[in-house]
Design a protein around this motif. Structure first.
Motif, PDB file in Angstrom:
ATOM      1  N   ASN A 186     -34.913   8.922  -4.776  1.00  0.00           N
ATOM      2  CA  ASN A 186     -35.556   7.892  -5.591  1.00  0.00           C
ATOM      3  C   ASN A 186     -34.601   7.180  -6.549  1.00  0.00           C
ATOM      4  N   ILE A 187     -33.363   7.014  -6.170  1.00  0.00           N
ATOM      5  CA  ILE A 187     -32.423   6.222  -6.974  1.00  0.00           C
ATOM      6  C   ILE A 187     -32.221   4.890  -6.263  1.00  0.00           C
ATOM      7  N   LEU A 188     -32.393   3.793  -6.991  1.00  0.00           N
ATOM      8  CA  LEU A 188     -32.149   2.465  -6.452  1.00  0.00           C
ATOM      9  C   LEU A 188     -30.681   2.124  -6.727  1.00  0.00           C
ATOM     10  N   TRP A 189     -29.869   2.114  -5.679  1.00  0.00           N
ATOM     11  CA  TRP A 189     -28.420   1.926  -5.826  1.00  0.00           C
ATOM     12  C   TRP A 189     -28.045   0.455  -5.751  1.00  0.00           C
ATOM     13  N   TYR A 190     -27.103   0.050  -6.609  1.00  0.00           N
ATOM     14  CA  TYR A 190     -26.579  -1.309  -6.639  1.00  0.00           C
ATOM     15  C   TYR A 190     -25.060  -1.256  -6.465  1.00  0.00           C
TER      16      TYR A 190
ATOM     17  N   ALA B 202     -21.155  -3.139 -13.181  1.00  0.00           N
ATOM     18  CA  ALA B 202     -22.016  -3.236 -12.003  1.00  0.00           C
ATOM     19  C   ALA B 202     -23.310  -3.915 -12.408  1.00  0.00           C
ATOM     20  N   PRO B 203     -23.643  -5.050 -11.767  1.00  0.00           N
ATOM     21  CA  PRO B 203     -24.928  -5.673 -12.041  1.00  0.00           C
ATOM     22  C   PRO B 203     -26.047  -4.838 -11.399  1.00  0.00           C
ATOM     23  N   LEU B 204     -27.153  -4.704 -12.104  1.00  0.00           N
ATOM     24  CA  LEU B 204     -28.297  -3.950 -11.596  1.00  0.00           C
ATOM     25  C   LEU B 204     -29.423  -4.919 -11.259  1.00  0.00           C
ATOM     26  N   GLY B 205     -29.122  -5.817 -10.347  1.00  0.00           N
ATOM     27  CA  GLY B 205     -30.092  -6.830  -9.936  1.00  0.00           C
ATOM     28  C   GLY B 205     -30.452  -7.721 -11.103  1.00  0.00           C
TER      29      GLY B 205
ATOM     30  N   ARG C 156     -35.162   5.291 -11.544  1.00  0.00           N
ATOM     31  CA  ARG C 156     -33.740   5.604 -11.699  1.00  0.00           C
ATOM     32  C   ARG C 156     -32.918   4.562 -10.952  1.00  0.00           C
ATOM     33  N   LEU C 157     -31.930   4.012 -11.657  1.00  0.00           N
ATOM     34  CA  LEU C 157     -31.029   3.005 -11.111  1.00  0.00           C
ATOM     35  C   LEU C 157     -29.625   3.579 -11.116  1.00  0.00           C
ATOM     36  N   GLY C 158     -28.792   3.124 -10.188  1.00  0.00           N
ATOM     37  CA  GLY C 158     -27.439   3.644 -10.174  1.00  0.00           C
ATOM     38  C   GLY C 158     -26.457   2.714  -9.503  1.00  0.00           C
ATOM     39  N   SER C 159     -25.201   2.981  -9.789  1.00  0.00           N
ATOM     40  CA  SER C 159     -24.096   2.296  -9.140  1.00  0.00           C
ATOM     41  C   SER C 159     -22.901   3.242  -9.157  1.00  0.00           C
ATOM     42  N   GLY C 160     -21.890   2.904  -8.410  1.00  0.00           N
ATOM     43  CA  GLY C 160     -20.721   3.769  -8.352  1.00  0.00           C
ATOM     44  C   GLY C 160     -19.432   2.981  -8.312  1.00  0.00           C
ATOM     45  N   PHE C 161     -18.356   3.658  -8.685  1.00  0.00           N
ATOM     46  CA  PHE C 161     -17.044   3.035  -8.766  1.00  0.00           C
ATOM     47  C   PHE C 161     -16.029   3.954  -8.107  1.00  0.00           C
TER      48      PHE C 161
ATOM     49  N   ALA D 109     -17.169   7.650  -9.028  1.00  0.00           N
ATOM     50  CA  ALA D 109     -17.929   7.917 -10.249  1.00  0.00           C
ATOM     51  C   ALA D 109     -19.277   7.229 -10.065  1.00  0.00           C
ATOM     52  N   ARG D 110     -20.337   8.023 -10.029  1.00  0.00           N
ATOM     53  CA  ARG D 110     -21.685   7.472  -9.858  1.00  0.00           C
ATOM     54  C   ARG D 110     -22.416   7.546 -11.199  1.00  0.00           C
ATOM     55  N   VAL D 111     -22.906   6.404 -11.647  1.00  0.00           N
ATOM     56  CA  VAL D 111     -23.650   6.327 -12.902  1.00  0.00           C
ATOM     57  C   VAL D 111     -25.130   6.208 -12.556  1.00  0.00           C
ATOM     58  N   ILE D 112     -25.937   7.115 -13.113  1.00  0.00           N
ATOM     59  CA  ILE D 112     -27.373   7.109 -12.854  1.00  0.00           C
ATOM     60  C   ILE D 112     -28.096   6.896 -14.184  1.00  0.00           C
ATOM     61  N   VAL D 113     -28.905   5.843 -14.242  1.00  0.00           N
ATOM     62  CA  VAL D 113     -29.635   5.451 -15.437  1.00  0.00           C
ATOM     63  C   VAL D 113     -31.116   5.742 -15.197  1.00  0.00           C
TER      64      VAL D 113
END
Length: 170
Positions: free
Chosen positions: A45-49, A64-67, A156-161, A146-150
């Motif tokens: 259930n994490i929406l990845w960007y 990272a833009p989150l939409g 839950r939203l996330g992105s990675g670098f 590095a995955r950031v989960i908000v």
């Protein structure tokens, strides 16, 4: 009435059968470890960007833009190089998002290196801060993410670098 003890020698298992039993037990242990590791990550259930391209975490913060919701920026506090086993003062800045919690995971890109999750704490200035650490590298150059989960309530939203860690020469 007692039964006489058998005088026949005990039959031992062939060495190949013992090897196959050990191999099977080892395979089951690895499968259970992988299953436990996967379920502990909690990636459901994490929406990845996707992150913005061309950023190097060793040189500074990456965004990272989150939409349409906003964006996040991760800074590992690296001074030109990210090294294994050194404490990284991590900072996550959020724009347009009110988060309840922020965590940063370090995940091996080419190899499962286990769970390395660091929760960050909201500061008075609105930033989330905490310390993290890259574990010891088994290769000369280890590719990491590095995955950031908000977390916002149930969402839950996330992105990675992506970044690389070069093993120090002793």
């Amino acid at each position: 009435m007692t039964t006489p003890a058998s005088t026949e020698p005990a039959v031992s298992r062939p060495p190949l059968l013992r090897l196959l039993v050990l191999f099977t037990l080892g395979t089951v242990a690895v499968a259970l470890w992988y299953l436990a590791s996967y379920s502990l990550r909690g990636d459901d259930n994490i929406l990845w960007y996707p992150e913005e391209g061309g950023c190097d975490l060793a040189q500074g913060a990456c965004r990272a833009p989150l939409g349409e919701r906003g964006s996040l920026t991760l800074d590992l506090g690296a001074d030109g190089e990210i090294r294994a086993l050194e404490v990284l003062p991590m900072t996550v800045a959020l724009e347009g998002i009110e988060a309840e919690a922020v965590v940063v995971d370090f995940v091996g890109r080419d190899m499962d290196m286990g769970l390395h999750r660091y929760p960050l704490t909201r500061q008075d200035d609105g930033l989330f801060r905490g310390d993290g650490q890259i574990p010891i590298c088994t290769e000369q150059v280890m590719p990491w993410r590095a995955r950031v989960i908000v977390s916002q309530g149930e969402e839950r939203l996330g992105s990675g670098f992506n970044f690389d860690v070069e093993r120090s020469q002793l």
